[in-house]
Design a protein around this motif. Sequence first.
Motif, PDB file in Angstrom:
ATOM      1  N   THR A 161      -2.515   6.837   6.710  1.00 55.31           N
ATOM      2  CA  THR A 161      -0.896   6.363   7.540  1.00 55.31           C
ATOM      3  C   THR A 161      -0.368   5.373   7.237  1.00 55.31           C
ATOM      4  O   THR A 161      -0.657   4.332   6.775  1.00 55.31           O
ATOM      5  N   VAL A 162      -1.046   4.616   8.811  1.00 57.41           N
ATOM      6  CA  VAL A 162      -0.673   2.968   9.148  1.00 57.41           C
ATOM      7  C   VAL A 162      -1.592   1.883   8.614  1.00 57.41           C
ATOM      8  O   VAL A 162      -1.483   1.489   8.377  1.00 57.41           O
ATOM      9  N   GLY A 163      -2.833   2.948   7.462  1.00 54.73           N
ATOM     10  CA  GLY A 163      -4.113   2.374   6.955  1.00 54.73           C
ATOM     11  C   GLY A 163      -3.489   1.770   5.524  1.00 54.73           C
ATOM     12  O   GLY A 163      -4.016   1.037   4.869  1.00 54.73           O
ATOM     13  N   CYS A 164      -2.108   2.723   5.359  1.00 51.62           N
ATOM     14  CA  CYS A 164      -1.493   2.203   3.883  1.00 51.62           C
ATOM     15  C   CYS A 164      -2.693   2.323   2.789  1.00 51.62           C
ATOM     16  O   CYS A 164      -2.621   1.615   1.764  1.00 51.62           O
ATOM     17  N   ALA A 190      -1.543   8.324  13.941  1.00 53.64           N
ATOM     18  CA  ALA A 190      -0.991   7.421  13.801  1.00 53.64           C
ATOM     19  C   ALA A 190      -0.583   7.056  15.450  1.00 53.64           C
ATOM     20  O   ALA A 190      -0.135   5.537  14.997  1.00 53.64           O
ATOM     21  N   TYR A 191       0.385   7.442  15.151  1.00 55.55           N
ATOM     22  CA  TYR A 191       0.917   7.640  16.636  1.00 55.55           C
ATOM     23  C   TYR A 191       0.053   7.040  18.139  1.00 55.55           C
ATOM     24  O   TYR A 191       0.553   6.811  18.715  1.00 55.55           O
ATOM     25  N   ILE A 192      -1.058   8.161  18.018  1.00 55.02           N
ATOM     26  CA  ILE A 192      -2.024   7.805  19.050  1.00 55.02           C
ATOM     27  C   ILE A 192      -2.539   7.456  19.655  1.00 55.02           C
ATOM     28  O   ILE A 192      -2.645   6.140  20.928  1.00 55.02           O
ATOM     29  N   VAL A 193      -3.510   6.697  18.384  1.00 61.03           N
ATOM     30  CA  VAL A 193      -4.371   5.630  18.229  1.00 61.03           C
ATOM     31  C   VAL A 193      -3.307   4.497  17.973  1.00 61.03           C
ATOM     32  O   VAL A 193      -4.435   3.692  16.809  1.00 61.03           O
ATOM     33  N   GLY A 200       0.891  -1.496   0.223  1.00 61.58           N
ATOM     34  CA  GLY A 200       0.273  -0.029  -0.318  1.00 61.58           C
ATOM     35  C   GLY A 200       0.927   1.133  -0.274  1.00 61.58           C
ATOM     36  O   GLY A 200       2.296   1.643   0.082  1.00 61.58           O
ATOM     37  N   GLN A 201       0.359   1.964   0.025  1.00 62.18           N
ATOM     38  CA  GLN A 201       0.686   3.539   0.191  1.00 62.18           C
ATOM     39  C   GLN A 201       0.167   4.717   1.617  1.00 62.18           C
ATOM     40  O   GLN A 201      -1.201   4.863   1.423  1.00 62.18           O
ATOM     41  N   ALA A 202       1.208   5.358   1.884  1.00 63.37           N
ATOM     42  CA  ALA A 202       0.684   6.342   2.953  1.00 63.37           C
ATOM     43  C   ALA A 202       1.550   7.427   2.480  1.00 63.37           C
ATOM     44  O   ALA A 202       2.556   7.707   1.488  1.00 63.37           O
ATOM     45  N   LEU A 203       0.791   8.694   3.019  1.00 60.98           N
ATOM     46  CA  LEU A 203       1.251  10.139   3.191  1.00 60.98           C
ATOM     47  C   LEU A 203       2.489  10.502   2.579  1.00 60.98           C
ATOM     48  O   LEU A 203       3.590   9.341   3.514  1.00 60.98           O
ATOM     49  N   TYR A 204       3.116  11.229   2.166  1.00 57.48           N
ATOM     50  CA  TYR A 204       4.919  11.280   2.038  1.00 57.48           C
ATOM     51  C   TYR A 204       5.079  11.623   3.571  1.00 57.48           C
ATOM     52  O   TYR A 204       4.753  12.325   3.891  1.00 57.48           O
ATOM     53  N   GLY A 205       6.512  10.735   3.365  1.00 59.82           N
ATOM     54  CA  GLY A 205       6.885  11.423   5.620  1.00 59.82           C
ATOM     55  C   GLY A 205       6.584  10.663   6.317  1.00 59.82           C
ATOM     56  O   GLY A 205       7.408  10.608   7.500  1.00 59.82           O
ATOM     57  N   THR A 206       5.106   9.093   6.183  1.00 54.32           N
ATOM     58  CA  THR A 206       4.547   8.825   7.209  1.00 54.32           C
ATOM     59  C   THR A 206       5.858   7.980   8.285  1.00 54.32           C
ATOM     60  O   THR A 206       5.537   8.088   9.494  1.00 54.32           O
ATOM     61  N   GLY A 207       6.790   7.675   7.501  1.00 52.56           N
ATOM     62  CA  GLY A 207       7.162   6.430   7.750  1.00 52.56           C
ATOM     63  C   GLY A 207       8.685   7.130   8.975  1.00 52.56           C
ATOM     64  O   GLY A 207       8.722   7.091  10.037  1.00 52.56           O
ATOM     65  N   PRO A 208       9.230   8.079   8.358  1.00 52.61           N
ATOM     66  CA  PRO A 208      10.573   8.997   8.950  1.00 52.61           C
ATOM     67  C   PRO A 208       8.890   9.636  10.149  1.00 52.61           C
ATOM     68  O   PRO A 208      10.049   9.819  11.504  1.00 52.61           O
ATOM     69  N   ALA A 209       8.497  10.425  10.077  1.00 50.48           N
ATOM     70  CA  ALA A 209       7.874  10.957  10.978  1.00 50.48           C
ATOM     71  C   ALA A 209       7.345  10.000  12.346  1.00 50.48           C
ATOM     72  O   ALA A 209       7.690  10.553  12.972  1.00 50.48           O
ATOM     73  N   GLN A 210       7.222   8.976  12.095  1.00 47.67           N
ATOM     74  CA  GLN A 210       6.273   7.684  12.657  1.00 47.67           C
ATOM     75  C   GLN A 210       7.864   7.928  13.625  1.00 47.67           C
ATOM     76  O   GLN A 210       7.968   8.013  15.072  1.00 47.67           O
ATOM     77  N   LEU A 211       8.601   7.601  13.103  1.00 46.87           N
ATOM     78  CA  LEU A 211      10.148   7.001  13.667  1.00 46.87           C
ATOM     79  C   LEU A 211      10.564   8.359  14.499  1.00 46.87           C
ATOM     80  O   LEU A 211      11.144   8.149  15.871  1.00 46.87           O
ATOM     81  N   ALA A 212      10.254   9.818  13.600  1.00 43.36           N
ATOM     82  CA  ALA A 212      11.177  10.458  15.037  1.00 43.36           C
ATOM     83  C   ALA A 212       9.987  10.907  16.005  1.00 43.36           C
ATOM     84  O   ALA A 212      10.649  11.194  17.074  1.00 43.36           O
ATOM     85  N   ILE A 213       8.426  10.928  15.894  1.00 40.78           N
ATOM     86  CA  ILE A 213       7.588  11.091  16.754  1.00 40.78           C
ATOM     87  C   ILE A 213       7.985  10.098  18.266  1.00 40.78           C
ATOM     88  O   ILE A 213       8.160  10.030  19.466  1.00 40.78           O
TER      89      ILE A 213
END
Length: 427
Positions: free
Chosen positions: A403-406, A242-245, A84-97
Motif C-alpha cells: 500500500t503506502v510502501g508502493c 496503512a491507515y493505523i500504522v 511505484g505501485q499499490a494494491l488496486y483502490g489504495t488511494g481512494p480507500a485511504q481517503l475514504a478511511i
Amino acid sequence: MAHGATRQARLCAGSGGLLLIASLWFSWGVSPQPRPPRAPHQAKGRSLQANHLEATSSALRSCPAWETTLPGAWQVEGVESGQGQALYGTGPAQLAIFRRQNPPDCSKARFIVHKTQLGGIGSFLHQAGIALAGALELNRTLLFQDPDDHVYLGDDYCKDLPAMDSCYFMPLSNCTAGLSIPESMPALDFNDPTQTNERFLSEDSGFAPPQFLVPTMFNSLLNASNIPVSRRYYWWRSQAAAYIVRMNPRTIKAVKALRNKYPQPPSLRNAISVHIRRGDKWKEADPISDAAYSSTAETLFNKSRVSCDPSTCLGRNVFLSTEDASAVEYFVKRTKWGVHYVDNPDMWKPDKSLWATDYAKIVGPSNDMLGSLLNLQLALECSAWVGTLSSNWCRLIDQLRSTVGCKAHLPLLDPAQPNPFSYDLGP
C-alpha cells in the motif's frame, strides 16, 4: 555470535495536508478506478513481478502522492512521491478511511471504542484492523481505549502521552482530543439494530465484527478489480494497516535516532528482506528452518535475474529481522549472503517460553516498540520479501509494502507455502 564476517554490515539486527485532491468518495461508497484490459491469467509459472493477491497487473495501481492523500502516511526511503505501485483502490480507500475517521463535527459522530488488548504489536494491529472494519460498516468512527496496564505504554517514553495513537502513532481520529469517553457503555452487538442510536459502543476483543468483514462501502471499488472475493478481506487488512500504522513525528525522530546509533548498511534497494519469526511463535505455528528461509531467498534471487536490468536485479544481500540470534549466526556463517541486520540486543528473545510482551517488559516497552519499527522501516526499503504469513508481523510488512510502501508489484514468498497465489493469508 561472531560479528567478524567480512560480508556482514553492522546495521547488524533483530526483529521485528490535508486532502488536496479531488474526492472519489460518495455517500454510498467509493467509486472504482479506471480498469485496464484484463491480462491473461497465468495458471503456471507465474511471474514474480505480481502481488500474491492476484496474478494480473490490473490488481495494482500507480501510487498516489501520499502527502496529499493520507496525512502522516509511512514514507519509505528511496521511493519518490507518486512512484511505484499499490494494491488496486489504495488511494481512494485511504481517503475514504481518513474522512470517516475525521468527521467535520465530532459532536454529531457516533463511535466504536476499541479496548486494545495486552498482546504483541502485530496482534494489536491485527485486531485493530478488524475493529476498524466494523466501525466503517456501521457508519461509526473508531477510537482506541488503552488499559492502564497496557504493556507498550508502561515506561517514561509514553508517560505524558498514554495512548497508542498519541505516543507512537498519528491520532486514529480528530475526535480523540477533548472527547469524554464514558466509563460505561453498551458492548457492541454487530447484529443488533437497536444499538443504532447509541453514541458509544464498546468493542473489547477486536472480533465482535465478523472476522473477515470488508466494509461494503468498498464493494463497487473491489468489484472493478481482479482481487478474488475470498481474498478481499486481506486487501482490507492492508488498507487498515496503512491507515493505523502512521508514525507520528516524535516516533519518526526516535526511530531515526535509533537507526543512527548503528553503522549504516549500503542501500537496501536491491536487497531481500527475510523476516524469521521465532520467540513465542512456536506456540502457534510449526517452526521453519533457517535453511528453508535461505533457500526461498535464493529462489527470489535466481528468478529475478532471468530478465532484469542492473537497476532492478536483486543482489546477493539480505536484510534479516528476527528475535533469534542463532538465525543471524546461521546466515552469517553458513550462507553466501551479504547479511545486514540491526545489532540491537533488546531484540533477541532466547527464552521461547516467554511471550513477546514479557520481553517488552524486560527490555523496556518503548525500546521494543521503537526497535521493531526500525526493523519494519528497513524491511520496507527492500525490493523482495521472504516471510511466513502465519506471522502477524510478516503480514504487516506485506500489507505496508503493498500500500503506502508502493511496492505491491514486487515479490514476496512464504517458505511454508509453495504457491503464492493460493497462500493461506491467515485469519
